[in-house]
Design an enzyme around this catalytic site. Structure first.
Site, PDB file in Angstrom:
ATOM      1  N   TYR A 439       0.808  -1.230   0.000  1.00  0.00           N
ATOM      2  CA  TYR A 439       0.000   0.000   0.000  1.00  0.00           C
ATOM      3  C   TYR A 439       0.842   1.282   0.000  1.00  0.00           C
ATOM      4  O   TYR A 439       2.060   1.221   0.106  1.00  0.00           O
ATOM      5  CB  TYR A 439      -1.075  -0.027   1.082  1.00  0.00           C
ATOM      6  CG  TYR A 439      -0.724  -0.119   2.551  1.00  0.00           C
ATOM      7  CD1 TYR A 439       0.517   0.141   3.057  1.00  0.00           C
ATOM      8  CD2 TYR A 439      -1.745  -0.473   3.448  1.00  0.00           C
ATOM      9  CE1 TYR A 439       0.751   0.075   4.423  1.00  0.00           C
ATOM     10  CE2 TYR A 439      -1.519  -0.549   4.816  1.00  0.00           C
ATOM     11  CZ  TYR A 439      -0.266  -0.264   5.293  1.00  0.00           C
ATOM     12  OH  TYR A 439      -0.034  -0.333   6.630  1.00  0.00           O
ATOM     13  N   GLU A 440       0.162   2.373  -0.210  1.00  0.00           N
ATOM     14  CA  GLU A 440       0.834   3.679  -0.376  1.00  0.00           C
ATOM     15  C   GLU A 440       1.823   3.619  -1.541  1.00  0.00           C
ATOM     16  O   GLU A 440       2.880   4.240  -1.504  1.00  0.00           O
ATOM     17  CB  GLU A 440       1.546   4.060   0.931  1.00  0.00           C
ATOM     18  CG  GLU A 440       1.837   5.530   1.117  1.00  0.00           C
ATOM     19  CD  GLU A 440       0.576   6.363   1.313  1.00  0.00           C
ATOM     20  OE1 GLU A 440       0.455   7.372   0.626  1.00  0.00           O
ATOM     21  OE2 GLU A 440      -0.281   5.995   2.148  1.00  0.00           O
ATOM     22  N   GLY A 441       1.420   2.894  -2.607  1.00  0.00           N
ATOM     23  CA  GLY A 441       2.296   2.693  -3.759  1.00  0.00           C
ATOM     24  C   GLY A 441       3.123   1.434  -3.579  1.00  0.00           C
ATOM     25  O   GLY A 441       3.964   1.378  -2.689  1.00  0.00           O
TER      26      GLY A 441
END
Lengths: 596, 596
Positions: A439-441
């Site tokens: 997550y968050e890229g």
């Protein structure tokens, strides 16, 4: 139950000796910091996290969140713990004093986050997401929006979320379909479905402020047509009291590998009323301005969970007897020697330890850069710090969570079969931390950000600045015999990084796909070099303390020995990473789709 | 639901072209093999595993096993599927025809196991453990014991277990406490508690034969005082019918990270009646004679799960659109390009693919060596095959499950957030395969076995033989221009392995602890070199087929391209592994316990 010893001594070392934060007088607000204050705050967080959050970690995983009649119920104990978290004021540490915050710098907040994440990652995500929503509104919101939401988000009485992902659009936000239609009075009606929304609904707070990416009717296609909206679970009256329920709901809870204590929701918006955060069509910019901070937060998860996993694996390795040392019996009074006599157990533990401590120092450095961005009296220095923080963002997120995950797998391995059952808690760490690589890229996106954006942007200015800092460190210590092993290790790694960078720069002009193929080994190579830089600084600081006749010689000697191991073990990897970049990138690009 | 394409074409290639199994006429029974028979059997297994086992994999994970009133209930559908498994005769493939088996070689059985493991690892463990019990009794049991148990174990009507571990004694069996007391008539009363017993109780079969390690009253201390007993769940009457229940039971089910469909039991033996398998105090020897086979079985799990994870990740990468290629739009007709255009996605998939296919070839080679041990007309050849199989056992178990786990983590990563939720099945693969790095001897124990026992035993005779095979392959292809890239890669890896071996040999005389510290990177280095050897052979075979004008040029060209990638990507790692061994081993050993 897993134990946790908050690394308070290490925090002191990093803050006071390595980063000299108490001497950073050109940073606004730093003059109010002193070691006593910092120690007291971090001790308070250590007590809260160890006493309140840690005992809820395994039970929260086992029980998980439940969706009942459209409402999410968090695991037993979470509600009471969160209430205390708010009452004790832990939510307010780094927030703006104008809205009730304590105005502490990131370099303190980062270590507070480490302890929260280490003891209960799923729980820590509720305030973590809130802080993201706070920052977005704080930086981009109108005054009215700030007045409406910030004080409650700062105190933690209300929480926040980030609504980005849709089922067909994760990394590629250009594909978003959620719509926002003007509804008069600068209000908008938001409709669409979002997935993977952490803390999307829960019973910890009386209101939840959703930050939602959506398209306005006149929006251009792609990422330039995305706007950001603040959409509350309950509408807020002019006097600040809660009004009626907004037309949004959690319609599903994802069944996940880990972080069961955090509610990962499918959110349905059915003409829900919201307000613009920032300008129309500038939503992505608004989301991304706090990206450096948000990604540091995910990286901290990699460190925190890796550290508690290490701490417990070490206790287990000392307690558990099994077999004898290859060099002969070490504990004749026992039926077998402890696991710690075995070379491969030591290898795994040292790999974790040297990664964790080096990474903690790096996280401190990154947080200090972020503080310089916000607080430096000299705008040029602030700008340079911003470039450095941007350069290192994919490292602290991507490299650290990749290696933090591996460290947790190693810690689990130390337990043998006991690591695979949930009784000892180690398998939960592996399941929980796995999400941080995604997550968050995703970490692949981080690697691409590093080579495609950070490295090549502004003619590599940030890398040039950092390389200068590395060279200066080498020069400063070149004549110090005691520093030789560390300097040699750093030079080795930096040399490989420089050559690999050359390959990337050349590739960019030849075939841009090459740099995508090379990006992941490059990020790992960069990360190891960054840690070698930190360990060299740690070694220099430790040698100085020893020469000054410190009373804690053991502490500093252990740092030196760990630095030495880092260079010989982790440092060995840079040559192959460079070789991999140089020799396999073209094969990756050229491989025909039909041949897969 | 995950798809599965049984790699039947790859099996044909390995059996018929790479290993020439149909020409191995000096192996007893191999003259009855032909491609039609083999294809039919493997096709049958492919159908059964894909149609029956695969659909139960996710549901078995979700539902798990339950312990109700002292009896284990397996997940819905397992009982019916197992009944069909027995009726179709899939349990009998490699068993002795004297007891109803089909007498097929390991080289066929190994690939059948791969398909079973790929489609449903937890289910496959029930027959897997049974086969282990069958082998122990077949090799070491008295005629009476064989008559009593083997036919039912071969058919699968009864199942088997291995009861080794106690809560304080996993790797170190010298610490075992379970007791066996003579009870007349060559019977013994077994008392004690065993943990982590896979398939310990279940509802799939009417009887379960537990093989239990225990100590006789007059037993010497340590591993030389351990005996092996066959202890049935239900006593067996003289006419073969089932008698009363034995005094043993499953008193607990472990809550595990994965393989939820397999019952991992705490087993309590309370004077349970059993019979010796093999001689008194020789139990460990009896367990260890089938170690090479059992560890190959665990290695196959690493391959099987890694392969199904790869297959699905590839489908996802082709279907899912997200972002655009760095070199420009590749699929203008779509809103975004497929994931497969991205370099790092390709890197992960190629890493998996080249590992899987190379490992499958190595597994075939290892199985063929095991067949040679049992069936070779020339006892000298059988002896040499045994030494080679023993040398490679830690590789096929330890290296393959380590890398197979990493491959599953990469496959999960390809899915982004969808990889973290259980809907897509990828996170289950990561959780399931994690155990393979631990059981049947942790991978640390495998690495120690490699350097401490296999490498240095018999003056390194087995390594010398294998090195000779590698050198011969290099020599044979030295003048073939088309073979150059593969030969260069193999020479590079073999050179690093040779130098690392030198370090190990020298260390053994200096400080044995050094070889423990070096063991894990050495095992990884050895494993990569072994795969480089297989890929070089694959390349030579593929080039020959292309030169002969095959109609399947695409198949062989894809093999060559994959071999090339293996050399440039995996081959890059050997230099650093060697460096790590040479430079960090002493640091690992010297690190003071107080400094951890």
């Amino acid at each position: 139950m897993p134990i946790y010893q908050a690394p308070l001594r290490d925090y002191q070392f990093i803050l006071s000796e390595l980063l000299n934060v108490y001497q950073q007088t050109d940073l606004r607000g730093f003059d109010e910091l002193d070691a006593d204050l910092t120690d007291a705050i971090l001790q308070g967080v250590a007590d809260f996290t160890t006493d309140i959050m840690l005992p809820l970690n395994a039970s929260g995983d086992l029980e998980g969140c439940k969706l009942v009649d459209g409402k999410v119920i968090t695991p037993s104990g979470f509600k009471q713990a969160y209430k205390q978290y708010v009452e004790d004021g832990w939510a307010t540490l780094t927030c703006d004093p104008e809205f009730g915050g304590q105005g502490l710098p990131e370099v303190i907040g980062t270590f507070a986050t480490e302890m929260k994440t280490a003891t209960n990652m799923a729980f820590a995500m509720y305030p973590g997401l809130t802080h993201g929503a706070y920052s977005a509104i704080h930086v981009h919101g109108s005054d009215a929006l700030k007045q409406k939401y910030l004080a409650k988000l700062v105190s933690g009485e209300w929480t926040g979320t980030m609504n980005l992902t849709e089922s067909h659009a994760g990394t590629d936000l250009a594909l978003l379909r959620t719509k926002a239609v003007p509804a008069g009075d600068e209000l908008f009606a938001i409709s669409g479905e979002k997935i993977f929304i952490s803390s999307g609904d829960h019973d910890l707070a009386e209101n939840i402020i959703h930050l939602v990416l959506a398209r306005l009717p006149d929006a251009p296609e792609g990422v330039k047509g995305i706007s950001l909206f603040a959409v509350p679970k309950f509408l807020v009256n002019a006097d600040g009291s809660l009004g009626e329920a907004n037309t949004l709901s959690a319609t599903g809870l994802e069944h996940k590998m880990g972080i069961h204590g955090n509610s990962t929701c499918v959110m349905h918006f059915d003409g829900a009323i919201g307000e613009l955060v920032g300008a129309a069509h500038q939503g992505l910019k608004a989301m991304f301005t706090m990206m450096n901070q948000a990604r540091l937060g995910v990286g901290i998860q990699g460190l925190g969970v890796s550290d508690i996993a290490y701490q417990n694996a070490l206790v287990y390795a000392k307690d558990r007897i099994q077999g004898r040392a290859l060099s002969g019996v070490k504990q004749p009074e026992k039926a077998a020697d402890s696991l710690l006599v075995h070379g491969d157990i030591r290898r795994m533990l040292l790999s974790q330890k040297s990664f964790n401590e080096g990474t903690r120092a790096l996280m401190g450095q990154q947080a200090l850069w972020l503080d310089q961005v916000e607080r430096h009296a000299d705008p040029e220095k602030a700008k340079q710090a911003n470039a450095l923080a941007a350069l290192f963002t994919p490292i602290v997120k991507g490299f650290v969570t990749d290696q933090g995950f591996k460290a947790c797998v190693d810690a689990q391995q130390v337990y043998g079969g006991h690591g695979y059952i949930n009784e000892w808690g180690m398998e939960q760490y592996v399941r929980d931390i796995r999400i941080a690589m995604i997550y968050e890229g995703t970490n692949g996106v981080q690697a691409l950000d590093l080579v495609g954006r950070k490295l090549l942007s502004d003619k590599g200015a940030a890398l040039t600045v950092w390389s200068g800092m590395v060279k200066q460190l080498i020069q400063e210590n070149a004549s110090n015999e005691a520093m030789k092993p560390y300097i040699a290790g750093l030079m080795d790694a930096a040399g490989d990084l420089e050559k690999a960078t050359g390959f990337i720069v050349q590739s960019a002009s030849k075939n841009p796909d090459l740099i995508g193929a090379a990006s992941m080994p490059y990020m790992q190579l960069f990360g190891i070099t960054a840690l070698a830089w930190m360990w060299t600084r740690v070694a220099a600081t430790s040698l100085a303390a020893l020469e000054a006749g410190t009373e804690e010689a053991e502490f500093y000697q252990a740092k030196l020995n760990t630095a030495k191991f880092f260079m010989s073990y982790w440092g060995s990897q840079t040559r192959s990473l460079r070789k991999q970049i140089e020799s396999s990138s073209a094969d990756i690009v050229d491989f025909a789709e039909a041949d897969f």
